[in-house]
Design a protein around this motif. Structure first.
Motif, PDB file in Angstrom:
ATOM      1  N   CYS A 143      34.911  42.398  48.717  1.00 10.55           N
ATOM      2  CA  CYS A 143      35.362  41.266  47.915  1.00 10.55           C
ATOM      3  C   CYS A 143      36.865  41.339  47.681  1.00 10.55           C
ATOM      4  O   CYS A 143      37.399  42.381  47.284  1.00 10.55           O
ATOM      5  CB  CYS A 143      34.630  41.241  46.580  1.00 10.55           C
ATOM      6  N   GLU A 144      37.533  40.216  47.918  1.00  7.95           N
ATOM      7  CA  GLU A 144      38.982  40.111  47.728  1.00  7.95           C
ATOM      8  C   GLU A 144      39.375  40.232  46.252  1.00  7.95           C
ATOM      9  O   GLU A 144      40.462  40.702  45.935  1.00  7.95           O
ATOM     10  CB  GLU A 144      39.407  38.741  48.263  1.00  7.95           C
ATOM     11  N   ASP A 145      38.495  39.812  45.345  1.00  9.15           N
ATOM     12  CA  ASP A 145      38.818  39.821  43.918  1.00  9.15           C
ATOM     13  C   ASP A 145      38.483  41.144  43.226  1.00  9.15           C
ATOM     14  O   ASP A 145      39.333  41.732  42.565  1.00  9.15           O
ATOM     15  CB  ASP A 145      38.110  38.671  43.198  1.00  9.15           C
ATOM     16  N   CYS A 146      37.242  41.601  43.371  1.00 12.88           N
ATOM     17  CA  CYS A 146      36.820  42.787  42.616  1.00 12.88           C
ATOM     18  C   CYS A 146      36.791  44.070  43.439  1.00 12.88           C
ATOM     19  O   CYS A 146      36.664  45.155  42.878  1.00 12.88           O
ATOM     20  CB  CYS A 146      35.455  42.545  41.973  1.00 12.88           C
ATOM     21  N   GLY A 147      36.894  43.965  44.763  1.00 11.23           N
ATOM     22  CA  GLY A 147      36.921  45.145  45.614  1.00 11.23           C
ATOM     23  C   GLY A 147      35.568  45.755  45.915  1.00 11.23           C
ATOM     24  O   GLY A 147      35.488  46.775  46.607  1.00 11.23           O
ATOM     25  N   MET A 148      34.493  45.154  45.420  1.00 13.65           N
ATOM     26  CA  MET A 148      33.151  45.682  45.655  1.00 13.65           C
ATOM     27  C   MET A 148      32.645  45.241  47.030  1.00 13.65           C
ATOM     28  O   MET A 148      32.977  44.170  47.508  1.00 13.65           O
ATOM     29  CB  MET A 148      32.178  45.178  44.584  1.00 13.65           C
TER      30      MET A 148
END
Length: 90
Positions: free
Chosen positions: A9-14
């Motif tokens: 995920c680009e936002d949360c890195g998960m």
């Protein structure tokens, strides 16, 4: 043809899984880019976009109820409240 794919995920890195079903859906809709955000971040982003959308006051052309619409009403064009719109779509 398709296989589940791990993406970040680009936002949360998960990490999240881009499933075979999602890939088929994307292909069916002609979408060529893979999702950049996990399902949770996509949902949050959609909710934030809806909150920031300017809403306009209007009167339903069918029942006369006060309603709000996400576009500037134009004189002479019919506008329906949610209930009347749903009934007319069936």
């Amino acid at each position: 043809m398709y296989q589940d794919e791990k993406l970040v995920c680009e936002d949360c890195g998960m990490e999240f899984i881009f499933t075979v079903g999602e890939q088929e859906f994307y292909a069916e809709k002609g979408l060529v880019n893979k999702p950049k955000r996990c399902p949770d971040c996509r949902k949050k982003r959609r909710q934030n976009n809806r909150k920031s959308r300017k809403m306009y006051d209007a009167v339903c052309s069918k029942c006369g109820a006060q309603t709000k619409v996400p576009f500037r009403p134009v004189e002479g064009r019919e506008i329906y409240c949610k209930d009347c719109f749903t009934k007319s779509a069936v």
